[in-house]
Design a protein around this motif. Sequence first.
Motif, PDB file in Angstrom:
ATOM      1  N   GLY A 156     -54.948 -23.949  41.375  1.00  0.00           N
ATOM      2  CA  GLY A 156     -55.814 -22.811  41.087  1.00  0.00           C
ATOM      3  C   GLY A 156     -56.008 -22.541  39.612  1.00  0.00           C
ATOM      4  N   ARG A 157     -55.680 -23.528  38.769  1.00  0.00           N
ATOM      5  CA  ARG A 157     -55.835 -23.347  37.317  1.00  0.00           C
ATOM      6  C   ARG A 157     -56.717 -24.460  36.737  1.00  0.00           C
ATOM      7  NH1 ARG A 157     -51.686 -20.004  34.972  1.00  0.00           N
ATOM      8  NH2 ARG A 157     -49.968 -19.540  36.398  1.00  0.00           N
ATOM      9  N   PRO A 158     -57.944 -24.590  37.130  1.00  0.00           N
ATOM     10  CA  PRO A 158     -58.804 -25.643  36.567  1.00  0.00           C
ATOM     11  C   PRO A 158     -59.022 -25.418  35.076  1.00  0.00           C
ATOM     12  CG  PRO A 158     -60.108 -24.076  37.829  1.00  0.00           C
ATOM     13  CD  PRO A 158     -58.675 -23.731  38.091  1.00  0.00           C
ATOM     14  N   GLY A 159     -58.915 -26.498  34.305  1.00  0.00           N
ATOM     15  CA  GLY A 159     -59.160 -26.395  32.878  1.00  0.00           C
ATOM     16  C   GLY A 159     -58.094 -25.656  32.103  1.00  0.00           C
ATOM     17  N   GLN A 160     -56.857 -25.642  32.622  1.00  0.00           N
ATOM     18  CA  GLN A 160     -55.762 -24.981  31.904  1.00  0.00           C
ATOM     19  C   GLN A 160     -55.598 -25.598  30.514  1.00  0.00           C
ATOM     20  OE1 GLN A 160     -53.936 -22.417  33.178  1.00  0.00           O
ATOM     21  NE2 GLN A 160     -52.693 -22.185  31.331  1.00  0.00           N
ATOM     22  N   THR A 161     -55.413 -24.745  29.506  1.00  0.00           N
ATOM     23  CA  THR A 161     -55.257 -25.213  28.131  1.00  0.00           C
ATOM     24  C   THR A 161     -53.793 -25.188  27.733  1.00  0.00           C
ATOM     25  OG1 THR A 161     -57.448 -24.417  27.476  1.00  0.00           O
ATOM     26  CG2 THR A 161     -55.845 -24.755  25.721  1.00  0.00           C
ATOM     27  N   ILE A 162     -53.326 -26.277  27.126  1.00  0.00           N
ATOM     28  CA  ILE A 162     -51.973 -26.351  26.583  1.00  0.00           C
ATOM     29  C   ILE A 162     -52.074 -26.645  25.090  1.00  0.00           C
ATOM     30  CG2 ILE A 162     -49.774 -27.595  26.594  1.00  0.00           C
ATOM     31  CD1 ILE A 162     -50.118 -28.134  29.521  1.00  0.00           C
ATOM     32  N   ILE A 163     -51.399 -25.835  24.295  1.00  0.00           N
ATOM     33  CA  ILE A 163     -51.423 -26.008  22.842  1.00  0.00           C
ATOM     34  C   ILE A 163     -50.059 -26.513  22.385  1.00  0.00           C
ATOM     35  CG2 ILE A 163     -51.721 -24.844  20.625  1.00  0.00           C
ATOM     36  CD1 ILE A 163     -53.476 -22.804  22.062  1.00  0.00           C
ATOM     37  N   GLY A 164     -50.043 -27.600  21.643  1.00  0.00           N
ATOM     38  CA  GLY A 164     -48.798 -28.174  21.146  1.00  0.00           C
ATOM     39  C   GLY A 164     -48.928 -28.575  19.695  1.00  0.00           C
ATOM     40  N   ASP A 171     -56.901 -32.340  34.743  1.00  0.00           N
ATOM     41  CA  ASP A 171     -57.752 -31.182  34.436  1.00  0.00           C
ATOM     42  C   ASP A 171     -57.039 -30.215  33.490  1.00  0.00           C
ATOM     43  OD1 ASP A 171     -60.044 -29.725  34.437  1.00  0.00           O
ATOM     44  OD2 ASP A 171     -59.752 -28.806  36.404  1.00  0.00           O
ATOM     45  N   ILE A 172     -56.343 -30.789  32.500  1.00  0.00           N
ATOM     46  CA  ILE A 172     -55.649 -30.003  31.487  1.00  0.00           C
ATOM     47  C   ILE A 172     -56.292 -30.298  30.137  1.00  0.00           C
ATOM     48  CG2 ILE A 172     -53.456 -29.587  30.303  1.00  0.00           C
ATOM     49  CD1 ILE A 172     -52.073 -30.582  32.873  1.00  0.00           C
ATOM     50  N   ARG A 173     -56.554 -29.265  29.388  1.00  0.00           N
ATOM     51  CA  ARG A 173     -57.130 -29.418  28.055  1.00  0.00           C
ATOM     52  C   ARG A 173     -56.014 -29.280  27.020  1.00  0.00           C
ATOM     53  NH1 ARG A 173     -60.787 -25.082  24.831  1.00  0.00           N
ATOM     54  NH2 ARG A 173     -61.623 -26.458  23.199  1.00  0.00           N
ATOM     55  N   LEU A 174     -55.809 -30.317  26.230  1.00  0.00           N
ATOM     56  CA  LEU A 174     -54.765 -30.307  25.205  1.00  0.00           C
ATOM     57  C   LEU A 174     -55.374 -30.002  23.843  1.00  0.00           C
ATOM     58  CD1 LEU A 174     -51.789 -30.917  24.330  1.00  0.00           C
ATOM     59  CD2 LEU A 174     -52.554 -33.271  23.915  1.00  0.00           C
ATOM     60  N   LEU A 175     -54.795 -29.022  23.168  1.00  0.00           N
ATOM     61  CA  LEU A 175     -55.173 -28.714  21.789  1.00  0.00           C
ATOM     62  C   LEU A 175     -53.963 -28.973  20.897  1.00  0.00           C
ATOM     63  CD1 LEU A 175     -57.157 -25.351  22.124  1.00  0.00           C
ATOM     64  CD2 LEU A 175     -58.067 -27.669  21.993  1.00  0.00           C
ATOM     65  N   ARG A 176     -54.157 -29.720  19.843  1.00  0.00           N
ATOM     66  CA  ARG A 176     -53.085 -30.000  18.880  1.00  0.00           C
ATOM     67  C   ARG A 176     -53.704 -30.262  17.515  1.00  0.00           C
ATOM     68  NH1 ARG A 176     -53.125 -35.214  17.325  1.00  0.00           N
ATOM     69  NH2 ARG A 176     -53.953 -36.803  18.750  1.00  0.00           N
ATOM     70  N   PRO A 177     -52.925 -30.090  16.443  1.00  0.00           N
ATOM     71  CA  PRO A 177     -53.446 -30.406  15.112  1.00  0.00           C
ATOM     72  C   PRO A 177     -53.701 -31.904  14.973  1.00  0.00           C
ATOM     73  CG  PRO A 177     -51.437 -29.077  14.994  1.00  0.00           C
ATOM     74  CD  PRO A 177     -51.561 -29.551  16.395  1.00  0.00           C
TER      75      PRO A 177
END
Length: 304
Positions: free
Chosen positions: A194-202, A219-225
């Motif tokens: 139930g979490r489509p497009g969940q964002t994880i920041i590392g 279906d996970i969006r990863l954000l990192r430097p």
Amino acid sequence: MTNDIDTLATALYVKIDDAVKAWPDLAPWRPKVGIAPTLSDAELVTLAVMSALLGFTSERHWLRYARAHLTGMFPYLPGQSGYNKRLRKASSLLKHVIRMLAADTTLWSDDVWVIDSTPVECGRSRETAKRSALAGWAEYGYCASHSRYFWGLRLHLLCTLGGLPIAFALTGAKADERDILQGMLDHAPELLTGRPGQTIIGDKNYYGREFEQNLTDGDIRLLRPARKGEPERAGSALFKPLRQTIESINQTFKGQLDLERHAGRTPSGVIARVLARILALTAAIWHNDKTGQPIKRSLIAYDH
């Protein structure tokens, strides 16, 4: 509702006691025939949470304090050895209560998570590293955030921006952070239901084409430097303030919950003490959320 350690302890006890009565399998195993424990499992877990919130790092000192000040709440208190043995056997119950409380907050539905790891030092002398029962699991590692080497473990924490623990793992100091994150998600696939497009920041350590593709496939969006030599990545303006948020969450564990003063000497002892601290933070956030406090991660009302 009054927001203090007594009301939190009462609410937590009732929540755990109801859960253990509804699902008896949550309680640590014990023989069907024998003497029933005088201190209930709900009381045991509540005691462990209060100990962490009040800043006690010694079980002996904690039980001495409880006998002097908390007999109205806990008519029976075991000796230090009995308390220690029962707490180590209650690790599965501690993990269940962490998830149960976290899922019962408004923060649970957040669509952005942060992932990071922090050292859990287990000793400083060479003799400790050689003789400790933790040797082989604990190992030498390096903490880039504080530019120091240490001997011990790492706590990998996946949490919301408000500091609510979603998933966690305790590993050797040199474990690959990407493997641990993937393992946490694989071990608990229901987290993403139930979490489509969940964002994880590392941070920059969460990189790699195959690793990032696996997250994308889930279906996970990863954000990192961006790493050296890479072009600028999406969300780069957010990373500096978010780094302060992550460090603040880690500092709550270390400065207020004494994560690195756990005093565990065996794997089961360290696990139980670290779980008690994760549960203490989760319980405080849960109670603050239920009582309408503006700052969910604040422990000020519970540390005295």
